[in-house]
Design an enzyme around this catalytic site. Structure first.
Site, PDB file in Angstrom:
ATOM      1  N   CYS A 290      -4.388 -17.887 -24.592  1.00 46.42           N
ATOM      2  CA  CYS A 290      -4.521 -19.305 -24.233  1.00 46.42           C
ATOM      3  C   CYS A 290      -4.203 -20.127 -25.490  1.00 46.42           C
ATOM      4  CB  CYS A 290      -5.966 -19.523 -23.797  1.00 46.42           C
ATOM      5  SG  CYS A 290      -6.462 -21.223 -23.583  1.00 46.42           S
TER       6      CYS A 290
ATOM      7  N   HIS B 225     -12.368  -8.382  -4.181  1.00 50.23           N
ATOM      8  CA  HIS B 225     -12.253  -7.993  -5.600  1.00 50.23           C
ATOM      9  C   HIS B 225     -11.408  -8.987  -6.377  1.00 50.23           C
ATOM     10  CE1 HIS B 225     -13.230  -3.567  -4.416  1.00 50.23           C
ATOM     11  NE2 HIS B 225     -14.314  -4.272  -4.630  1.00 50.23           N
TER      12      HIS B 225
HETATM   13  N1  APR Z   1      -1.285   3.441   5.253  1.00 48.83           N
HETATM   14  C1  APR Z   1      -2.634   3.414   5.419  1.00 48.83           C
HETATM   15  N2  APR Z   1      -3.505   3.987   4.561  1.00 48.83           N
HETATM   16  C2  APR Z   1      -2.964   4.629   3.504  1.00 48.83           C
HETATM   17  C3  APR Z   1      -1.573   4.706   3.263  1.00 48.83           C
HETATM   18  C4  APR Z   1      -0.721   4.070   4.195  1.00 48.83           C
HETATM   19  N3  APR Z   1       0.619   4.105   4.051  1.00 48.83           N
HETATM   20  N4  APR Z   1      -1.384   5.421   2.116  1.00 48.83           N
HETATM   21  C5  APR Z   1      -2.608   5.758   1.658  1.00 48.83           C
HETATM   22  N5  APR Z   1      -3.553   5.296   2.500  1.00 48.83           N
HETATM   23  C6  APR Z   1      -5.009   5.420   2.406  1.00 48.83           C
HETATM   24  C7  APR Z   1      -5.494   6.629   1.661  1.00 48.83           C
HETATM   25  O1  APR Z   1      -5.632   7.736   2.555  1.00 48.83           O
HETATM   26  C8  APR Z   1      -6.848   6.151   1.146  1.00 48.83           C
HETATM   27  O2  APR Z   1      -7.865   6.381   2.110  1.00 48.83           O
HETATM   28  O3  APR Z   1      -5.460   4.302   1.677  1.00 48.83           O
HETATM   29  C9  APR Z   1      -6.654   4.643   0.979  1.00 48.83           C
HETATM   30  C10 APR Z   1      -6.503   4.229  -0.462  1.00 48.83           C
HETATM   31  O4  APR Z   1      -7.732   4.453  -1.081  1.00 48.83           O
HETATM   32  P1  APR Z   1      -8.003   3.815  -2.541  1.00 48.83           P
HETATM   33  O5  APR Z   1      -6.817   4.028  -3.389  1.00 48.83           O
HETATM   34  O6  APR Z   1      -9.339   4.332  -2.971  1.00 48.83           O
HETATM   35  O7  APR Z   1      -8.061   2.265  -2.258  1.00 48.83           O
HETATM   36  P2  APR Z   1      -9.313   1.377  -1.872  1.00 48.83           P
HETATM   37  O8  APR Z   1     -10.112   2.021  -0.801  1.00 48.83           O
HETATM   38  O9  APR Z   1      -8.796   0.012  -1.598  1.00 48.83           O
HETATM   39  O10 APR Z   1     -10.154   1.349  -3.242  1.00 48.83           O
HETATM   40  C11 APR Z   1     -11.260   0.499  -3.275  1.00 48.83           C
HETATM   41  O11 APR Z   1     -11.520   0.926  -5.645  1.00 48.83           O
HETATM   42  O12 APR Z   1     -10.655   1.233  -7.728  1.00 48.83           O
HETATM   43  C12 APR Z   1     -11.243   0.298  -6.899  1.00 48.83           C
HETATM   44  O13 APR Z   1     -10.927  -1.990  -7.110  1.00 48.83           O
HETATM   45  C13 APR Z   1     -10.308  -0.847  -6.641  1.00 48.83           C
HETATM   46  O14 APR Z   1     -10.222  -2.204  -4.649  1.00 48.83           O
HETATM   47  C14 APR Z   1     -10.174  -0.871  -5.126  1.00 48.83           C
HETATM   48  C15 APR Z   1     -11.376  -0.078  -4.658  1.00 48.83           C
END
Ligand code: APR
Length: 249
Positions: A149, A120
């Site tokens: 800019c 991303h």
């Molecule tokens: N260790 C491991 N996992 C964790 C922890 C931790 N300490 N704390 C939270 N989590 C987990 C949550 O349970 C959840 O499954 O991390 C995940 C976070 O999920 P999201 O916030 O949805 O993040 P992500 O999966 O990276 O989102 C994907 O969505 O909004 C877009 O561009 C944004 O890259 C992002 C994409």
């Protein structure tokens, strides 16, 4: 959990090509909030109102004021945690590892991993919406919001907003790495956002062992995950790499 850690460490030691697919959860213990779940950014802000490219184009000042300024400050004051360091230690131990991250914080590179795919994009550089000239994050002055800019154009972070396509190079490298790996660590992602959430499926279809590290179950857990380590990334990865290092002594 200890027995599970031992089993997983044996799988990692046997693996030839490892991919780590990471999401916001791996950076939570570095002080960067996730997007979904407890304390998630999207619990505070509507992503369609603040993280969609059309929202940015129609009101860059609002998106900079409400979301980007906070994200830039949090990222600039964050450091790799034991989970990022653990993946870098795996590379230093000689394991062939590609990190595919959905995160824009640059913490995997800071920790020392050298083959990192930023699915991303990132917040390390910003580009002018008019002349497309690029600036490093520390050159962007937020005295004026939105930052401009010298040509007068507005700067945007080089991340992928909702409504934008994944950079072709990132997509190609991710699909190639996933289709060639024999083990994938899926760490800290809710596995809800396409096309990123399709990457673990590519690895599974290629016969890879899927290891998930997350305190919560995800859509992968009961479907393609072979080993689910239910826990926070930092202590779990640290523990896992300690067992691997001991086995290599
Ligand atoms: N260790 C491991 N996992 C964790 C922890 C931790 N300490 N704390 C939270 N989590 C987990 C949550 O349970 C959840 O499954 O991390 C995940 C976070 O999920 P999201 O916030 O949805 O993040 P992500 O999966 O990276 O989102 C994907 O969505 O909004 C877009 O561009 C944004 O890259 C992002 C994409």
């Amino acid at each position: 959990m200890d027995n599970l850690i031992k089993q997983v460490s044996k799988e990692i030691l046997r693996a030839n090509k490892i991919v780590a697919m990471t999401g916001a959860g791996i950076s939570v213990e570095s002080g960067i909030p996730p997007f979904r779940g407890k304390g998630g950014l999207w619990e505070k802000f509507d992503p369609m109102e603040y993280a969609h490219i059309q929202a940015f184009i129609s009101n860059p000042e609002k998106v900079w004021h409400v979301l980007l300024r906070e994200m830039k400050a949090i990222i600039e004051s964050s450091y790799p945690n034991a989970a990022h360091d653990g993946l870098a230690r795996l590379e230093k131990l000689g394991k062939f590892i590609t990190v595919i991250t959905q995160n824009v914080d640059g913490l995997h590179q800071q920790a020392g991993n050298t083959d990192v795919v930023e699915f991303h994009g990132n917040f390390a550089t910003y580009s002018c919406m008019d002349c497309h000239s690029e600036r490093a994050s520390n050159e962007i002055d937020l005295k004026e919001i939105p930052p401009r800019c010298p040509c007068g154009g507005i700067y945007r972070p080089d991340c992928v907003f909702f409504g934008e396509t994944i950079p072709e190079d990132a997509m190609w490298r991710s699909q190639k790495a996933a289709s060639e790996c024999d083990l994938m660590l899926v760490i800290g992602t809710s596995a809800l956002v396409q096309p990123a959430s399709h990457i673990p499926l590519i690895a599974k279809r290629a016969g890879a062992i899927i290891i998930e590290i997350n305190p919560e179950p995800t859509p992968l857990t009961e479907t393609i995950t072979d080993y689910s380590l239910m826990g926070k990334a930092a202590p779990t990865v640290k523990n896992l790499i300690n067992v691997i290092e001991d086995a290599l002594k």
